[in-house]
Design an enzyme around this catalytic site. Structure first.
Site, PDB file in Angstrom:
ATOM      1  N   HIS A   1     -10.371  -5.220  -3.301  1.00 45.07           N
ATOM      2  CA  HIS A   1      -9.043  -5.469  -2.736  1.00 45.07           C
ATOM      3  C   HIS A   1      -9.178  -5.880  -1.283  1.00 45.07           C
ATOM      4  O   HIS A   1     -10.075  -5.434  -0.572  1.00 45.07           O
ATOM      5  CB  HIS A   1      -8.140  -4.241  -2.860  1.00 45.07           C
ATOM      6  CG  HIS A   1      -8.769  -2.963  -2.382  1.00 45.07           C
ATOM      7  ND1 HIS A   1      -9.688  -2.270  -3.125  1.00 45.07           N
ATOM      8  CD2 HIS A   1      -8.612  -2.272  -1.230  1.00 45.07           C
ATOM      9  CE1 HIS A   1     -10.070  -1.193  -2.462  1.00 45.07           C
ATOM     10  NE2 HIS A   1      -9.431  -1.180  -1.298  1.00 45.07           N
TER      11      HIS A   1
ATOM     12  N   ASN B   1     -13.028  -3.279   2.474  1.00 47.84           N
ATOM     13  CA  ASN B   1     -13.945  -2.149   2.622  1.00 47.84           C
ATOM     14  C   ASN B   1     -14.912  -2.146   1.440  1.00 47.84           C
ATOM     15  O   ASN B   1     -14.487  -2.300   0.294  1.00 47.84           O
ATOM     16  CB  ASN B   1     -13.159  -0.836   2.666  1.00 47.84           C
ATOM     17  CG  ASN B   1     -12.248  -0.750   3.881  1.00 47.84           C
ATOM     18  OD1 ASN B   1     -12.595  -1.258   4.939  1.00 47.84           O
ATOM     19  ND2 ASN B   1     -11.091  -0.128   3.727  1.00 47.84           N
TER      20      ASN B   1
ATOM     21  N   ASP C   1       0.845  -1.193   0.000  1.00 49.39           N
ATOM     22  CA  ASP C   1       0.000   0.000   0.000  1.00 49.39           C
ATOM     23  C   ASP C   1       0.886   1.251   0.000  1.00 49.39           C
ATOM     24  O   ASP C   1       1.881   1.330   0.721  1.00 49.39           O
ATOM     25  CB  ASP C   1      -0.920  -0.018   1.225  1.00 49.39           C
ATOM     26  CG  ASP C   1      -2.070   0.964   1.082  1.00 49.39           C
ATOM     27  OD1 ASP C   1      -3.215   0.508   0.953  1.00 49.39           O
ATOM     28  OD2 ASP C   1      -1.828   2.199   1.106  1.00 49.39           O
TER      29      ASP C   1
HETATM   30  P1  5GP Z   1      -9.761   1.365   0.336  1.00 45.71           P
HETATM   31  O1  5GP Z   1      -9.854   2.626   1.148  1.00 45.71           O
HETATM   32  O2  5GP Z   1     -10.437   1.520  -1.020  1.00 45.71           O
HETATM   33  O3  5GP Z   1     -10.189   0.138   1.069  1.00 45.71           O
HETATM   34  O4  5GP Z   1      -8.223   1.136   0.075  1.00 45.71           O
HETATM   35  C1  5GP Z   1      -7.532   1.669  -1.001  1.00 45.71           C
HETATM   36  C2  5GP Z   1      -6.063   1.611  -0.654  1.00 45.71           C
HETATM   37  O5  5GP Z   1      -5.317   1.806  -1.850  1.00 45.71           O
HETATM   38  C3  5GP Z   1      -5.608   2.697   0.326  1.00 45.71           C
HETATM   39  O6  5GP Z   1      -5.059   2.078   1.492  1.00 45.71           O
HETATM   40  C4  5GP Z   1      -4.561   3.487  -0.457  1.00 45.71           C
HETATM   41  O7  5GP Z   1      -3.482   3.914   0.337  1.00 45.71           O
HETATM   42  C5  5GP Z   1      -4.139   2.502  -1.551  1.00 45.71           C
HETATM   43  N1  5GP Z   1      -3.703   3.121  -2.789  1.00 45.71           N
HETATM   44  C6  5GP Z   1      -4.370   4.101  -3.488  1.00 45.71           C
HETATM   45  N2  5GP Z   1      -3.665   4.428  -4.585  1.00 45.71           N
HETATM   46  C7  5GP Z   1      -2.569   3.637  -4.606  1.00 45.71           C
HETATM   47  C8  5GP Z   1      -1.463   3.524  -5.516  1.00 45.71           C
HETATM   48  O8  5GP Z   1      -1.362   4.205  -6.522  1.00 45.71           O
HETATM   49  N3  5GP Z   1      -0.510   2.603  -5.199  1.00 45.71           N
HETATM   50  C9  5GP Z   1      -0.592   1.817  -4.088  1.00 45.71           C
HETATM   51  N4  5GP Z   1       0.404   0.940  -3.888  1.00 45.71           N
HETATM   52  N5  5GP Z   1      -1.624   1.899  -3.214  1.00 45.71           N
HETATM   53  C10 5GP Z   1      -2.591   2.802  -3.469  1.00 45.71           C
END
Ligand code: 5GP
Length: 114
Positions: free
Chosen positions: A100, A87, A30
């Site tokens: 994810h 989530n 992440d």
């Molecule tokens: P959500 O909030 O949708 O459950 O989690 C999305 C996750 O994706 C977040 O923890 C965020 O930090 C991660 N994330 C968003 N954009 C990127 C990216 O470009 N690269 C990586 N490695 N993680 C990302």
């Protein structure tokens, strides 16, 4: 539909440190870690969220969880434990509309989550 950031990582369009991948799933660190170890594992098939998966995805979803446990073991979290998080939707805290599973470890997790 526009590609999500995760599809662009899977396609190699944006570089990332790949932790694990096979034909079905892709795991990477992440970008904004919420724990000392924070890995995301995603299906290569762009399912927007768990609520939009179908019976056709049954094998893929099982594979995703089994490989999440595999990644956690390989990364050294099996002994201490870890948390898997999915989530879903606005109130669930979803920000990227590509299913994810978060693999979080390296510290004691709070319960209930915020
Ligand atoms: P959500 O909030 O949708 O459950 O989690 C999305 C996750 O994706 C977040 O923890 C965020 O930090 C991660 N994330 C968003 N954009 C990127 C990216 O470009 N690269 C990586 N490695 N993680 C990302």
């Amino acid at each position: 539909m526009a590609q999500t950031i995760f599809e662009r990582l899977i396609d190699g369009e944006i570089p990332t440190e790949i932790v694990y991948q096979d034909d079905l799933v892709f795991a990477f660190r992440d970008i904004n870690p919420k724990a000392p170890i924070h890995i995301l594992i995603v299906p290569k098939k762009p399912i927007p969220r768990i609520a939009e998966s179908t019976l056709d995805d049954q094998f893929l979803l099982g594979h995703l969880l089994l490989k999440a446990a595999h990644v956690a073991k390989v990364i050294g979290l099996e002994g201490t434990g870890y948390r898997l998080v999915i989530n879903n939707g606005h109130d669930g805290g979803e920000t990227v509309p590509h299913l994810h599973c978060h693999i979080l470890g390296g510290r004691l997790m709070d319960w209930p989550p915020g």
